[in-house]
Design an enzyme around this catalytic site. Structure first.
Site, mmCIF file in Angstrom:
data_model
loop_
_atom_site.group_PDB
_atom_site.id
_atom_site.type_symbol
_atom_site.label_atom_id
_atom_site.label_comp_id
_atom_site.label_asym_id
_atom_site.label_seq_id
_atom_site.Cartn_x
_atom_site.Cartn_y
_atom_site.Cartn_z
ATOM 1 N N TYR A 181 0.824 -1.215 0.000
ATOM 2 C CA TYR A 181 0.000 0.000 0.000
ATOM 3 C C TYR A 181 0.853 1.259 0.000
ATOM 4 O O TYR A 181 0.469 2.278 -0.558
ATOM 5 C CB TYR A 181 -0.894 0.032 1.249
ATOM 6 C CG TYR A 181 -2.289 -0.477 1.031
ATOM 7 C CD1 TYR A 181 -2.508 -1.778 0.609
ATOM 8 C CD2 TYR A 181 -3.389 0.345 1.275
ATOM 9 C CE1 TYR A 181 -3.794 -2.249 0.436
ATOM 10 C CE2 TYR A 181 -4.679 -0.123 1.096
ATOM 11 C CZ TYR A 181 -4.881 -1.414 0.676
ATOM 12 O OH TYR A 181 -6.155 -1.866 0.513
ATOM 13 N N ASP B 223 -6.978 -6.275 3.763
ATOM 14 C CA ASP B 223 -8.044 -5.549 3.076
ATOM 15 C C ASP B 223 -9.066 -6.542 2.531
ATOM 16 O O ASP B 223 -10.276 -6.386 2.708
ATOM 17 C CB ASP B 223 -7.430 -4.716 1.940
ATOM 18 C CG ASP B 223 -8.472 -3.939 1.159
ATOM 19 O OD1 ASP B 223 -9.377 -3.360 1.801
ATOM 20 O OD2 ASP B 223 -8.395 -3.916 -0.083
ATOM 21 N N LYS C 298 1.780 -15.253 2.444
ATOM 22 C CA LYS C 298 1.979 -16.002 1.197
ATOM 23 C C LYS C 298 3.447 -16.408 1.160
ATOM 24 O O LYS C 298 4.185 -16.121 0.213
ATOM 25 C CB LYS C 298 1.564 -15.118 -0.002
ATOM 26 C CG LYS C 298 1.501 -15.847 -1.330
ATOM 27 C CD LYS C 298 0.372 -16.859 -1.440
ATOM 28 C CE LYS C 298 0.476 -17.648 -2.731
ATOM 29 N NZ LYS C 298 -0.509 -18.761 -2.800
ATOM 30 N N ASP D 292 -13.016 -7.787 4.315
ATOM 31 C CA ASP D 292 -14.293 -7.684 3.605
ATOM 32 C C ASP D 292 -14.995 -9.045 3.584
ATOM 33 O O ASP D 292 -16.210 -9.145 3.762
ATOM 34 C CB ASP D 292 -14.094 -7.221 2.152
ATOM 35 C CG ASP D 292 -14.287 -5.719 1.988
ATOM 36 O OD1 ASP D 292 -14.129 -4.991 2.991
ATOM 37 O OD2 ASP D 292 -14.583 -5.277 0.866
ATOM 38 N N ASP E 283 -4.521 -17.729 0.228
ATOM 39 C CA ASP E 283 -5.550 -18.370 -0.611
ATOM 40 C C ASP E 283 -6.333 -19.397 0.210
ATOM 41 O O ASP E 283 -7.569 -19.463 0.157
ATOM 42 C CB ASP E 283 -4.938 -18.988 -1.883
ATOM 43 C CG ASP E 283 -3.737 -19.884 -1.613
ATOM 44 O OD1 ASP E 283 -3.194 -19.875 -0.476
ATOM 45 O OD2 ASP E 283 -3.330 -20.603 -2.544
HETATM 46 C C1 IPM Z 1 -10.621 -0.268 3.615
HETATM 47 C C2 IPM Z 1 -10.769 0.350 2.258
HETATM 48 C C3 IPM Z 1 -9.541 1.184 1.948
HETATM 49 C C4 IPM Z 1 -8.353 0.244 1.910
HETATM 50 C C5 IPM Z 1 -9.624 2.025 0.657
HETATM 51 C C6 IPM Z 1 -10.833 2.934 0.687
HETATM 52 C C7 IPM Z 1 -8.376 2.805 0.393
HETATM 53 O O1 IPM Z 1 -10.988 -0.623 1.295
HETATM 54 O O2 IPM Z 1 -10.550 0.487 4.601
HETATM 55 O O3 IPM Z 1 -10.565 -1.487 3.701
HETATM 56 O O4 IPM Z 1 -8.051 -0.367 0.874
HETATM 57 O O5 IPM Z 1 -7.716 0.109 2.935
HETATM 58 MG MG MG Z 2 -11.193 -2.580 2.075
#
Ligand code: IPM
Ligand code: MG
Length: 358
Positions: A137, A248, A192, A252, A224
């Site tokens: 990042y 990240d 990984k 999610d 994975d």
């Molecule tokens: C998160 C989001 C951010 C990230 C974006 C908005 C830059 O997806 O907070 O997970 O990738 O960290």
């Molecule tokens: Mg995110």
């Protein structure tokens, strides 16, 4: 002592959900000073930058930041440095918020919301600890260059750099081990290492730090496989620690296991427990301004703020109990509504939480 909280509502539903969380914080009877500032697309429109110097200065001078959400399709064509996402990345870097805590909890009242079978997710309670200020990042160099030799010589090439320094891995390891030692004492480090040098290094440091936490059982998993195990048998996890990029994605996925991303808070902390607190969901421009959004993730983020940055654990418990109570009463915003429950608006949900506090 008065605690100072910077409120950065941002874009889309960020505005209406932070408003409800602020009402809750104000109702606790604590000495809090809350000051708002624009961030994201709203700040770009008002001041020409997603993270204006005045907003950053306010955040730095505060004990904690309550953040809504940023982003809207209308900013997609801006150059990268001016896009709303840069505000959150800039705040993470400027405040040194290296530790991101993302709990994924399935509330018993919402057991049907998950797309997985209830027996796979019932009682789910996992914590993703994501490193937040390093990895690919932020790694330098990055950009577009011309290839100088080999098969693609003379072509343009996009590139980024993945790296982790020893202390960067060490400090997130300590956060994760400490969290695990307060929970079920199981920590899974995701990497990984079968392919990436950075990941092998990450794993080596995790193993070193583990010696200081003999009570925690450390395991390792490739990203994975972890993505697969998370949908196959999510309850096998307690705390997961991973780097910025993998975290990240996994966070999610973990949020979706619960079927109600509108319920999930997150905390991003630095070494002095200054923190930024935000819902795990985004700015949802499609429902912005309609008084429909679920404010509970932001209210629960305010609870994390109380616990981690203000050291007010009892008040945090009180807010979390109020959220449980409104769910118990059958109140649901549209995103978590099902037959037999009562559909309420954003502000009505805020009203109900306030009432349940007392
Ligand atoms: C998160 C989001 C951010 C990230 C974006 C908005 C830059 O997806 O907070 O997970 O990738 O960290
Ligand atoms: Mg995110």
């Amino acid at each position: 002592m008065t605690h100072k909280i910077a409120v950065l509502p941002g874009d889309g539903i960020g505005i209406e959900i932070t408003e409800q969380a602020q009402r809750v914080l104000s109702a606790l009877g604590l000495a809090l000073e809350m000051e708002s500032a624009p961030v994201g697309g709203a700040a770009y429109d008002a001041l020409g930058h997603p993270l204006p110097p005045s907003t950053l200065a306010l955040a730095k001078a505060s004990d904690a930041v309550l953040f809504g959400a940023v982003g809207d399709w209308k900013y997609d064509s801006l150059e990268r440095a001016l896009r709303p996402e840069q505000a959150i990345l800039g705040l993470r870097k400027a405040l040194g918020l290296f530790a991101n805590l993302r709990p994924a909890i399935l509330y018993p009242q919402l057991a049907n919301a998950s797309s997985l079978k209830p027996e796979i997710v019932a009682g789910l309670d996992i914590l993703i600890v994501r490193e937040l200020t390093g990895d690919i990042y932020f790694g330098q160099p990055r950009g577009v260059r011309t290839v100088e030799e080999g098969a693609f010589k003379g072509e343009r090439q996009g590139f980024d750099t993945m790296h982790y320094a020893e202390s960067e891995v060490g400090r997130i390891a300590h956060v994760a081990f400490q969290a695990a030692s307060k929970r079920k004492k199981r920590l899974c480090s995701v990497d990984k290492a079968n392919v990436l040098e950075t990941s092998q290094f990450w794993r080596d440091i995790m193993i070193e730090v583990a010696k200081e936490y003999p009570e925690v059982e450390l395991s390792h998993m490739y990203i994975d496989n972890a993505a697969m195990q998370l949908v196959r048998a999510p309850k096998a996890f307690d705390v997961v620690v991973t780097g910025n990029l993998f975290g990240d994605i996994l966070s999610d996925e973990a949020a979706m296991l619960t079927g109600s991303i509108g319920m999930l808070p997150s905390a991003s902390l630095n070494a002095s427990n200054q923190g930024l607190y935000e819902p795990s969901h985004g700015s949802a421009p499609d429902i912005a301004g309609k008084n429909m959004a679920n404010p509970l993730a932001t209210i629960l983020s305010a609870a994390m703020l109380l616990r981690y940055s203000l050291n007010e654990a009892a008040q945090a418990d009180r807010v979390e109990a109020a959220v449980q109570a409104v769910l118990e009463q059958g109140l649901r915003t549209a995103d978590i509504y099902e037959e037999g429950t009562v559909k309420v608006s954003t502000s009505e949900m805020g009203d109900a939480v306030l009432k349940a506090l007392h």
